[in-house]
Design an enzyme around this catalytic site. Structure first.
Site: not given
Ligand code: F6R
Length: 244
Positions: A67, A136, A138, A143
């Protein structure tokens, strides 16, 4: 879904790095799906060390990130393009032309997403997809929703994600409100999925991912249906999963 319990973040990171490195040793021209965020940082550091020592060679590897924020240029320090170079690509022997991140600087969301889908499709989809998980539930920026998304698309970030990600920005208002993300279906095409999770804040999401109903309100729950999904999580992230 196989769950590997680790003592802490460092243990989780070493085990994840071991699996990624084994993938690249077994198939030097592997296609890797990569994630940003805090969770993979130590695994990337470990891979950099092994690459330095000549234990793993990224020269033939291609990468596709999950992303990117919409509206950020590639050299914006908050962009995922920049993150990947700073934390990984600039320190390993990868050919930068084989690294790919959705083009957040393209304001035409439909074109940017269709182009990225074609790239990932033409690459044959990742051999290994590394994922973090949001508080959450995701994955990528998919989301909680009423349905599972398919290909790369533009999403409005939820308040919970904006809040969680604001720790990396000076002010919460600076967090972009939209992102381009691979869809859940694209993620599921990967031949192996490696989810990493650390810390108490992830405990509920990890429980729902591994043991809850398969429900788009917890996008990660669909990974229960993948034939080769490994979750590496530390004690704190597994604290609501005594059965794991
Ligand atoms: C990042 C991504 C997100 C993260 C998720 C966890 O490319 O796609 O889904 O993997 O938000 O983020 P952290 O590792 O910062 O807790």
């Amino acid at each position: 879904m196989r769950i590997i319990r680790t003592t802490d973040y460092d243990d989780m990171s070493r085990k994840a790095a071991n699996i990624i490195s084994a993938q690249v040793i077994l198939k030097p021209d592997s296609v890797l799906g990569l994630a940003t965020g805090t969770t993979p940082l130590a695994a990337y550091k470990q891979l950099i060390r092994w690459c330095d020592r000549g234990d793993v060679d990224f020269s033939e590897v291609s990468t596709y990130n999950l992303d990117e924020y919409r509206g950020l240029t590639h050299d914006d320090p908050q962009s995922y393009h920049y993150f990947m170079r700073k934390n990984f690509f600039d320190h390993i022997n990868i050919d930068l032309s084989r690294t790919h991140v959705p083009d957040g600087s393209n304001p035409d969301a439909d074109a940017a997403c269709a182009d990225y889908d074609k790239l990932v499709h033409d690459a044959g989809y990742p051999d290994l997809q590394l994922l973090g998980i949001g508080n959450n539930g995701h994955i990528g920026f998919n989301e909680p929703d009423k349905y599972f998304s398919k290909g790369t698309h533009c999403v409005d970030l939820t308040e919970s994600t904006i809040k969680a990600n604001s720790r990396l920005f000076d002010r919460e208002e600076d967090v972009p409100r939209q992102a381009y993300t691979m869809g859940v279906q694209t993620i599921m095409y990967a031949r192996m999925i490696l989810v990493i999770a650390s810390g108490e804040a992830k405990a509920e999401a990890v429980r729902r991912m591994c043991f809850g109903p398969v429900d788009p309100e917890c996008p990660a729950s669909i990974l229960q249906l993948h034939t080769n999904c490994v979750v590496i999580a530390d004690e704190a992230a597994l604290s609501q999963c005594p059965e794991a």
